[in-house]
Design a protein around this motif. Structure first.
Motif, PDB file in Angstrom:
ATOM      1  N   ASN A 483       0.860  -1.042   0.089  1.00 23.27           N
ATOM      2  CA  ASN A 483       0.050  -0.061   0.057  1.00 23.27           C
ATOM      3  C   ASN A 483       0.868   1.316  -0.147  1.00 23.27           C
ATOM      4  O   ASN A 483       0.410   2.241  -0.702  1.00 23.27           O
ATOM      5  CB  ASN A 483      -0.902  -0.055   1.096  1.00 23.27           C
ATOM      6  N   ALA A 484       1.790   1.055   0.829  1.00 23.27           N
ATOM      7  CA  ALA A 484       2.825   2.320   0.698  1.00 23.27           C
ATOM      8  C   ALA A 484       3.485   2.630  -0.532  1.00 23.27           C
ATOM      9  O   ALA A 484       3.575   3.841  -0.968  1.00 23.27           O
ATOM     10  CB  ALA A 484       3.974   2.191   1.843  1.00 23.27           C
ATOM     11  N   MET A 485       4.034   1.590  -1.338  1.00 22.73           N
ATOM     12  CA  MET A 485       4.520   1.765  -2.652  1.00 22.73           C
ATOM     13  C   MET A 485       3.400   2.437  -3.549  1.00 22.73           C
ATOM     14  O   MET A 485       3.903   2.882  -4.475  1.00 22.73           O
ATOM     15  CB  MET A 485       5.112   0.520  -2.985  1.00 22.73           C
ATOM     16  N   MET A 486       2.190   1.748  -3.161  1.00 28.68           N
ATOM     17  CA  MET A 486       1.152   2.199  -4.483  1.00 28.68           C
ATOM     18  C   MET A 486       0.851   3.779  -4.236  1.00 28.68           C
ATOM     19  O   MET A 486       0.661   4.259  -4.940  1.00 28.68           O
ATOM     20  CB  MET A 486      -0.072   1.356  -4.244  1.00 28.68           C
ATOM     21  N   ILE A 487       0.926   4.164  -2.890  1.00 30.49           N
ATOM     22  CA  ILE A 487       0.570   5.517  -2.592  1.00 30.49           C
ATOM     23  C   ILE A 487       1.977   6.517  -3.025  1.00 30.49           C
ATOM     24  O   ILE A 487       1.487   7.525  -3.959  1.00 30.49           O
ATOM     25  CB  ILE A 487       0.710   5.670  -1.263  1.00 30.49           C
ATOM     26  N   ILE A 488       3.138   5.821  -2.942  1.00 29.42           N
ATOM     27  CA  ILE A 488       4.425   6.437  -3.399  1.00 29.42           C
ATOM     28  C   ILE A 488       4.200   6.657  -5.147  1.00 29.42           C
ATOM     29  O   ILE A 488       4.375   8.068  -5.624  1.00 29.42           O
ATOM     30  CB  ILE A 488       5.770   5.927  -3.029  1.00 29.42           C
ATOM     31  N   MET A 489       3.853   5.853  -5.625  1.00 31.09           N
ATOM     32  CA  MET A 489       3.768   5.708  -7.290  1.00 31.09           C
ATOM     33  C   MET A 489       2.569   6.555  -7.736  1.00 31.09           C
ATOM     34  O   MET A 489       2.561   7.348  -8.479  1.00 31.09           O
ATOM     35  CB  MET A 489       3.475   4.275  -7.666  1.00 31.09           C
ATOM     36  N   ALA A 490       1.477   6.471  -6.958  1.00 34.20           N
ATOM     37  CA  ALA A 490       0.353   7.421  -7.316  1.00 34.20           C
ATOM     38  C   ALA A 490       0.620   8.870  -7.010  1.00 34.20           C
ATOM     39  O   ALA A 490       0.232   9.549  -7.889  1.00 34.20           O
ATOM     40  CB  ALA A 490      -0.905   7.096  -6.413  1.00 34.20           C
ATOM     41  N   VAL A 491       1.523   9.070  -5.919  1.00 36.17           N
ATOM     42  CA  VAL A 491       1.807  10.544  -5.983  1.00 36.17           C
ATOM     43  C   VAL A 491       2.799  10.987  -7.135  1.00 36.17           C
ATOM     44  O   VAL A 491       2.559  12.235  -7.600  1.00 36.17           O
ATOM     45  CB  VAL A 491       2.667  10.868  -4.697  1.00 36.17           C
ATOM     46  N   ALA A 492       3.808  10.100  -7.586  1.00 30.57           N
ATOM     47  CA  ALA A 492       4.553  10.458  -8.605  1.00 30.57           C
ATOM     48  C   ALA A 492       3.753  10.681  -9.944  1.00 30.57           C
ATOM     49  O   ALA A 492       4.191  11.281 -10.660  1.00 30.57           O
ATOM     50  CB  ALA A 492       5.747   9.250  -8.700  1.00 30.57           C
ATOM     51  N   ALA A 493       2.935   9.811 -10.280  1.00 33.02           N
ATOM     52  CA  ALA A 493       2.291   9.664 -11.274  1.00 33.02           C
ATOM     53  C   ALA A 493       1.265  10.946 -11.330  1.00 33.02           C
ATOM     54  O   ALA A 493       0.909  11.619 -12.384  1.00 33.02           O
ATOM     55  CB  ALA A 493       1.064   8.427 -11.528  1.00 33.02           C
ATOM     56  N   GLY A 494       0.751  11.636 -10.174  1.00 33.75           N
ATOM     57  CA  GLY A 494      -0.262  12.479 -10.106  1.00 33.75           C
ATOM     58  C   GLY A 494       0.603  13.653 -10.398  1.00 33.75           C
ATOM     59  O   GLY A 494       0.121  14.709 -11.132  1.00 33.75           O
TER      60      GLY A 494
END
Length: 520
Positions: A483-494
């Motif tokens: 979940n933490a990695m998904m949040i980090i990737m979502a932030v970067a993609a955002g």
């Protein structure tokens, strides 16, 4: 004898080839002095059948070109097309003086790309900058290939031997102010016609210029950021003070690692170990702190946020190898953080330190306006750590506060723990693009410091603690890390999505784009 209308395509082409060979042989026999006279007389003596066949072949060739538009797979890309959508569209193409060799231009462009990579620029920005500079200096038949650490330029002029040069980037450093200066240099070359000699001198000055802030200011800014971040995630003032001190120790360990040339993995692991050990010792001494929150604040300086954002940006923009290299490097850094935290937790358990209940971390709720100011001050501090320009400190803090407002609004409507940071990141990426175009700076130098408060440092520590100390709940810990990695990737993609959405609104902001120079 076959009539003209009955000639086949092969016979027409054969007739053209034979006539051309005959003319070439005749011209060779006549010699150089008589060639012009022969060419003038040949137009009068040309066979009508040959003329008709040539006209027929030209018509078929034109018809074929109308329908066959695909380029060869290995054909060099169009410079003009590659620069569309970038700040350097329609560059001013100049005629290069004869005394300036192509190799000198390519060497300068490789130096430019190397510095941009060292300062943290994305692959697309490096490529477009290099292409724009080469186009401005008159080199159009070029190919640029960027593969993580290497930059390859191939120059293939139509009537000369090709030239191929390679540069390998072996080191990185925090210097967003230097990146902004290189970006401004490229803009001046493309827009204002800076000469190559002046450009070389300016790049040399940028490379030799000392960083924006001295080391003691960077250390103080990093410690201030850690203390403010602890307050942001609900820590007490005492925990904030502990994070302040531990962050100074963490940064000193990093400096020693660089001085002694210790691999980054072990230096990062040692820093994470120190931050966790300090929190565990104070917890054993019954100091009123929340160790999980303190450690989360301490490891925030170690998270490779810039590399993650650049990795996602490169993957989206069509640089998969470079993206994979950056992502793998970031994963190694995360693994080092995990190793340091786990080692400190295991040693603390062996030493009799009471176990933590990370599922029930006590936190303090502060007013939203206090959190808004905390985010602004923390962002200004981390911007100084990244060695950004002084003029960008307050704008970056303001954009982070705008992102916090979007984050709070998304939380209020119940967007969820994964979507909420992504929404805030889109707002930050959008606003960073708008301001970057106005201030002649890359979007990355504003967006990366502004998103740090969105990264899930506390979630990472919780997951690591469960993995290290509660083997029966290994699946829970791995799910938390995912979940933490998904949040980090979502932030970067955002951030990348926000930059993309802002491009139509910034079209024409550049002086160079308003000139509409005729493409050559």
């Amino acid at each position: 004898m076959t009539s003209e209308s009955e000639l086949s395509s092969d016979e027409e082409l054969r007739a053209i080839q034979e006539a051309a060979l005959a003319r070439a042989e005749a011209r060779r026999k006549l010699g150089t002095s008589s060639r012009r006279e022969y060419d003038a007389a040949a137009s009068d003596r040309r066979d009508p059948k040959e003329s008709a066949a040539r006209a027929s072949a030209n018509a078929r060739s034109a018809w074929k070109r109308m329908w066959v538009t695909e380029q060869a797979p290995t054909e060099a890309f169009s410079i003009v097309d590659r620069l569309v959508g970038s700040p350097y569209a329609n560059p001013r193409v100049r005629t290069v003086p004869q005394d300036i060799l192509a190799v000198n231009t390519i060497e300068f462009v490789l130096d430019l790309g190397e510095q941009m990579f060292r300062y943290g620029a994305g692959a697309l920005e490096v490529e477009t900058s290099m292409i724009a500079v080469m186009a401005s200096f008159g080199l159009r038949n070029v190919d640029v290939d960027i593969t993580y650490q290497s930059i390859h330029v191939n120059y293939a002029p139509p009537n000369a031997a090709s030239l191929s040069l390679l540069r390998v980037v072996r080191s990185w450093t925090n210097n967003y102010a230097g990146l902004a200066l290189v970006h401004q240099l490229v803009t001046d070359i493309v827009q204002d016609g800076v000469s190559q000699a002046e450009a070389v001198e300016r790049l040399r000055d940028i490379t030799r210029r000392p960083k924006q802030f001295p080391k003691w200011i960077v250390s103080a800014a990093g410690a201030i950021f850690a203390g403010l971040f602890v307050l942001y995630i609900g820590g007490s003032p005492t925990g904030s003070l502990v994070a302040f001190v531990s962050s100074i120790i963490v940064m000193e360990i990093g400096k020693l690692g660089a001085k002694w040339r210790i691999p980054e993995f072990f230096a990062t692991a040692a820093s994470a170990f120190a931050a966790t050990a300090i929190a565990m010792v104070l917890w054993a001494l019954d100091v009123l702190i929340s160790p999980a929150i303190v450690v989360a604040g301490g490891i925030m300086l170690l998270l490779p946020s810039a590399r993650i954002v650049s990795s996602v940006q490169d993957a989206i923009n069509g640089f998969p190898v470079t993206a994979a290299g950056r992502a793998f490097s970031a994963m190694i850094t995360y693994a080092a953080i995990v190793a340091g935290i786990v080692a400190a937790l295991v040693l603390g358990s062996l030493a009799g330190v009471p176990s933590l209940d990370v599922a029930q971390v006590s936190s303090i709720s502060y007013p939203w306006w206090a959190m808004l100011l905390t985010v602004g001050m923390a962002t200004a501090a981390i911007t100084a750590v990244e060695q950004s320009a002084i003029r960008l400190l307050l704008p970056t803090a303001g954009i982070a506060m705008l992102g916090f407002l979007a984050y709070s609004g998304s939380q209020w409507i119940g967007a969820g723990e994964r979507l909420t940071p992504a929404v805030a990141a889109v707002v930050i990426g959008f606003a960073a693009r708008l301001f970057a175009m106005r201030s002649s700076a890359p979007q990355l130098v504003i967006a990366v410091p502004a998103i740090v408060f969105l990264l899930p440092g506390l979630m990472i520590f919780r997951s690591m603690y469960v993995i290290a100390m509660n083997t029966s709940e290994l699946v829970t810990g791995l799910a938390g890390m995912f979940n933490a990695m998904m949040i980090i990737m979502a932030v970067a993609a955002g951030v990348v999505l926000g930059d993309t959405l802002a491009r139509p609104f910034t079209r024409g902001w550049s002086r160079n784009e308003r000139r509409r120079i005729r493409r050559r």
